[in-house]
Write an enzyme that holds these catalytic residues in place. Structure first.
Site, PDB file in Angstrom:
ATOM      1  N   GLU A 126      -5.953 -20.445 -17.400  1.00  0.00           N
ATOM      2  CA  GLU A 126      -6.399 -21.176 -16.218  1.00  0.00           C
ATOM      3  C   GLU A 126      -7.473 -22.150 -16.693  1.00  0.00           C
ATOM      4  O   GLU A 126      -8.527 -21.734 -17.196  1.00  0.00           O
ATOM      5  CB  GLU A 126      -6.975 -20.220 -15.173  1.00  0.00           C
ATOM      6  N   HIS A 179      -3.438 -17.147  -5.708  1.00  0.00           N
ATOM      7  CA  HIS A 179      -4.379 -16.452  -4.822  1.00  0.00           C
ATOM      8  C   HIS A 179      -5.585 -17.311  -4.465  1.00  0.00           C
ATOM      9  O   HIS A 179      -6.422 -16.885  -3.675  1.00  0.00           O
ATOM     10  CB  HIS A 179      -4.830 -15.170  -5.514  1.00  0.00           C
ATOM     11  N   ASP A 180      -5.742 -18.482  -5.094  1.00  0.00           N
ATOM     12  CA  ASP A 180      -6.880 -19.356  -4.796  1.00  0.00           C
ATOM     13  C   ASP A 180      -6.479 -20.579  -3.973  1.00  0.00           C
ATOM     14  O   ASP A 180      -7.335 -21.404  -3.653  1.00  0.00           O
ATOM     15  CB  ASP A 180      -7.513 -19.876  -6.103  1.00  0.00           C
ATOM     16  N   ASP A 190      -4.306   3.532   2.613  1.00  0.00           N
ATOM     17  CA  ASP A 190      -5.741   3.342   2.809  1.00  0.00           C
ATOM     18  C   ASP A 190      -6.030   1.886   3.172  1.00  0.00           C
ATOM     19  O   ASP A 190      -7.175   1.452   3.191  1.00  0.00           O
ATOM     20  CB  ASP A 190      -6.524   3.751   1.546  1.00  0.00           C
ATOM     21  N   ASP A 228      -8.354 -16.140 -17.132  1.00  0.00           N
ATOM     22  CA  ASP A 228      -9.179 -16.695 -16.065  1.00  0.00           C
ATOM     23  C   ASP A 228     -10.177 -17.729 -16.607  1.00  0.00           C
ATOM     24  O   ASP A 228     -10.870 -17.450 -17.589  1.00  0.00           O
ATOM     25  CB  ASP A 228      -9.952 -15.522 -15.434  1.00  0.00           C
ATOM     26  N   ASP A 231      -4.270 -10.027 -16.011  1.00  0.00           N
ATOM     27  CA  ASP A 231      -5.294 -11.041 -15.883  1.00  0.00           C
ATOM     28  C   ASP A 231      -6.403 -10.708 -16.872  1.00  0.00           C
ATOM     29  O   ASP A 231      -6.820  -9.555 -16.975  1.00  0.00           O
ATOM     30  CB  ASP A 231      -5.852 -11.038 -14.451  1.00  0.00           C
ATOM     31  N   ASP A 273      -1.573  -1.083  -3.932  1.00  0.00           N
ATOM     32  CA  ASP A 273      -1.849  -0.292  -5.135  1.00  0.00           C
ATOM     33  C   ASP A 273      -0.672  -0.317  -6.100  1.00  0.00           C
ATOM     34  O   ASP A 273       0.377  -0.894  -5.816  1.00  0.00           O
ATOM     35  CB  ASP A 273      -2.235   1.140  -4.747  1.00  0.00           C
ATOM     36  N   ASP A 317       0.856  -1.181   0.000  1.00  0.00           N
ATOM     37  CA  ASP A 317       0.000   0.000   0.000  1.00  0.00           C
ATOM     38  C   ASP A 317       0.898   1.239   0.000  1.00  0.00           C
ATOM     39  O   ASP A 317       1.795   1.342   0.831  1.00  0.00           O
ATOM     40  CB  ASP A 317      -0.874  -0.049   1.263  1.00  0.00           C
ATOM     41  N   ASN A 356      -0.549   4.605  -0.439  1.00  0.00           N
ATOM     42  CA  ASN A 356      -1.258   5.811   0.007  1.00  0.00           C
ATOM     43  C   ASN A 356      -1.971   5.586   1.334  1.00  0.00           C
ATOM     44  O   ASN A 356      -2.822   6.360   1.734  1.00  0.00           O
ATOM     45  CB  ASN A 356      -2.230   6.298  -1.069  1.00  0.00           C
TER      46      ASN A 356
HETATM   47  C1  GLC Z   1     -10.586 -17.970 -11.167  1.00  0.00           C
HETATM   48  C2  GLC Z   1      -9.843 -17.006 -10.275  1.00  0.00           C
HETATM   49  C3  GLC Z   1     -10.615 -16.848  -9.011  1.00  0.00           C
HETATM   50  C4  GLC Z   1     -11.969 -16.264  -9.352  1.00  0.00           C
HETATM   51  C5  GLC Z   1     -12.691 -17.120 -10.398  1.00  0.00           C
HETATM   52  C6  GLC Z   1     -13.848 -16.386 -11.004  1.00  0.00           C
HETATM   53  O1  GLC Z   1     -10.646 -19.239 -10.633  1.00  0.00           O
HETATM   54  O2  GLC Z   1      -8.540 -17.434 -10.078  1.00  0.00           O
HETATM   55  O3  GLC Z   1      -9.942 -16.056  -8.078  1.00  0.00           O
HETATM   56  O4  GLC Z   1     -12.744 -16.185  -8.200  1.00  0.00           O
HETATM   57  O5  GLC Z   1     -11.857 -17.471 -11.467  1.00  0.00           O
HETATM   58  O6  GLC Z   1     -13.408 -15.344 -11.828  1.00  0.00           O
END
Ligand code: GLC
Length: 560
Positions: free
Chosen positions: A257, A333-334, A26, A200, A99, A30, A22, A24
């Site tokens: 993905e 991130h998942d 908040d 995605d 992404d 960013d 971060d 700024n």
């Molecule tokens: C993919 C992303 C995930 C998101 C999902 C819907 O699996 O990695 O984070 O929630 O698609 O877009």
């Protein structure tokens, strides 16, 4: 052909912008925050940065619900910040991958707002609308995020499809106007200088013909779409068309993905002939353990056994060799944090040793390694114990559905599984130093900082020559300098197939053989491998070599 596999020996670093830095204050990361950390990433030695969605979005699913594909989410910065970031990345010789979320948009996207205005609106057919059946949804599909995959729109008396949240309506890829709009948008970013896309859930864009009911077991409220919606009938046509309109025109890297793909599917999606994508994210090694409680499905119980893991990783190595390309990852991130899941955080020494062992396992394989922010310092699962600490809608929806609505799981059990598996485990703020909020922000962060930040942070990692960070730095350098890592043949050491504790494989080309030996357990073990006298130890997570004795989580690679 512009795309000549330039990315083959590259290493990618994934940034979750909301949680990275971060600037700024908040409480939300960013773009300026990312700019301020580029020197750090350059020091690590990565080639490509992939940013999770930074577009304008109501943030129902942390940016995977996009309301404007050509605007930056104001919380993260402005388009001027983005241009500055892109230039700064390029100036350092790195590349930037965005992404691309085009299976669905946000329900606030102007296309959907227009589509809702009625049957005659020109954007109606940008989405998937159907009449109900006997007062119910058009079919029995369930959403990936719990509940039905259809939402009723009273104004037009029709339902629209959303494989994810109701605020994420699926685009209708059968409509050529949708495809043209997506390709134009992609070219717009490519013309700006963006170096590629992570796509995605791209293997969901083509839906089964006629949207039929899916198989549904007696204890399921809705059919699980994972089993039959991916890899629809026209998906390869669409990707080839996209490739002709976009990828073939730029020097870019693409990764799809693709949940549920097998190596045979991947040979089409990520064939080295460059007709579709460069590589895939597949999930087989992430889903090796089904939970004994069927209601919990993928919410696994324990770390996968080595025999299954090795068989799976080896299958992908062997079946793609020479024809297609895979990604190599433990984290994103998942997914929960790898060191908590496949490694060992019971002691500080084991955390460090097992993190390095796991990194060695994948970084010597063929494919493109992805490092998720914090992995390079061995960040652990958050393991939240209170429902109130969870932010992720997948986790919250699952809790509400399984515990409160259906009573299939009791609350404490569900909390135990969320602590192991929730996506929030990977989304806590990056731990930079020992100051308040781990140096991420001076404001209270949008997601809780983990309690262990005073011990596990970048400052400490940089000060310690034996840190996980410097081990990753060496792995990256080796990939850049040793062609055998990129192109060599993969083989399991003969007799290793059933070893429950040690994974041993080789990579080999005309000049070099690499022998990778990994103790997956905390037990000291004796194993004998035939190693020529001339062999040198290339890298290891222990200082010395004790030959046939393997210490807890020992990883060593010989070169001869
Ligand atoms: C993919 C992303 C995930 C998101 C999902 C819907 O699996 O990695 O984070 O929630 O698609 O877009």
């Amino acid at each position: 052909m512009k795309n000549n596999h330039w990315w083959k020996n590259a290493v990618v670093y994934q940034i979750y912008p909301k949680s990275f830095q971060d600037s700024n204050n908040d409480g939300v990361g960013d773009l300026q925050g990312i700019i301020s950390r580029l020197d750090y990433l350059q020091k690590l030695g990565v080639d490509i940065l992939w940013l999770n969605p930074i577009y304008e979005s109501p943030q129902v699913d942390n940016g995977y619900d996009i309301s404007d594909y050509r605007a930056i989410n104001p919380t993260l910065g402005t388009m001027a910040d983005f241009d500055q970031l892109l230039a700064a990345v390029h100036q350092r010789g790195m590349k930037l991958v965005m992404d691309l979320v085009v299976n669905h948009t946000s329900d606030q996207h102007r296309w959907f707002v227009a589509a809702k205005q009625g049957h005659d609106n020109p954007y109606r057919d940008f989405y998937i609308w159907r009449d109900g059946k006997d007062g119910h949804a058009p079919n029995n599909w369930g959403s990936y995020f719990s509940g039905p995959a259809w939402k009723y729109d009273p104004a037009s008396d029709q339902y629209y499809l959303h494989l994810f949240a109701p605020e994420q309506p699926d685009l209708n890829w059968a409509n050529p106007k949708v495809r043209t709009a997506v390709y134009e948008m992609m070219n717009w970013w490519a013309d700006k200088g963006v170096d590629g896309f992570r796509m995605d859930v791209i293997n969901l864009i083509s839906k089964p013909q006629g949207l039929p009911d899916g198989p549904q077991s007696a204890d399921e409220k809705y059919a699980t779409v994972e089993g039959f919606v991916p890899n629809g009938p026209r998906v390869h046509d669409y990707l080839r068309e996209m490739n002709r309109h976009v990828m073939s025109k730029h020097r870019m890297i693409t990764v799809g993905e693709t949940p549920g793909v097998t190596p045979t599917d991947a040979q089409r999606y990520a064939n080295l002939d460059n007709q579709e994508l460069n590589m895939v994210f597949q999930f087989e090694h992430m889903n090796l353990d089904a939970n004994p409680n069927p209601a919990l499905g993928k919410w696994y119980d324990q770390k996968p056994c080595l025999t299954d893991l090795r068989a799976n990783l080896s299958k992908w190595q062997t079946e793609l060799a020479g024809t297609a390309w895979n990604s190599l990852y433990w984290n994103n991130h998942d997914q929960p944090r790898v060191v908590s899941r496949f490694g060992d955080v019971s002691t500080e020494d084991y955390r460090v040793k097992s993190a390095k062992m796991l990194a060695t396992m994948t970084h010597f394989m063929q494919g493109t390694p992805y490092i998720y922010e914090g992995e390079e310092i061995g960040m652990t699962n958050a393991g939240f114990t209170r429902l109130a600490d969870y932010v992720d809608l997948e986790s919250l929806n699952a809790y509400h559905q399984l515990v409160e609505e259906q009573g299939l799981v009791d609350g404490p059990t569900m909390l135990k599984y969320l602590a192991m598996h929730s996506r929030d485990n990977a989304r806590t703020p990056m731990q930079w130093d020992g100051s308040a909020n781990a140096g991420f922000s001076t404001h209270q962060p949008w997601e809780k900082v983990m309690a262990n930040y005073r011990r596990i942070n970048v400052d400490n990692a940089l000060a310690d020559p034996n840190s996980i960070f410097y081990y990753y730095q060496r792995l990256i350098r080796l990939r850049h300098t040793m062609p055998v890592i990129t192109d060599g043949a993969y083989a399991l050491v003969v007799g290793n197939e059933d070893d429950p504790a040690v994974f041993a494989y080789t990579r080999h080309d005309q000049e070099t053989t690499l022998l990778v030996i990994l103790n997956y357990t905390a037990q000291p073990l004796e194993r004998h491998y035939d190693i020529p006298d001339t062999a040198e130890r290339l890298i290891s997570n222990y200082h010395d070599d004790q030959g046939d004795t393997l210490r807890p989580y020992e990883a060593k690679v010989y070169q001869y």
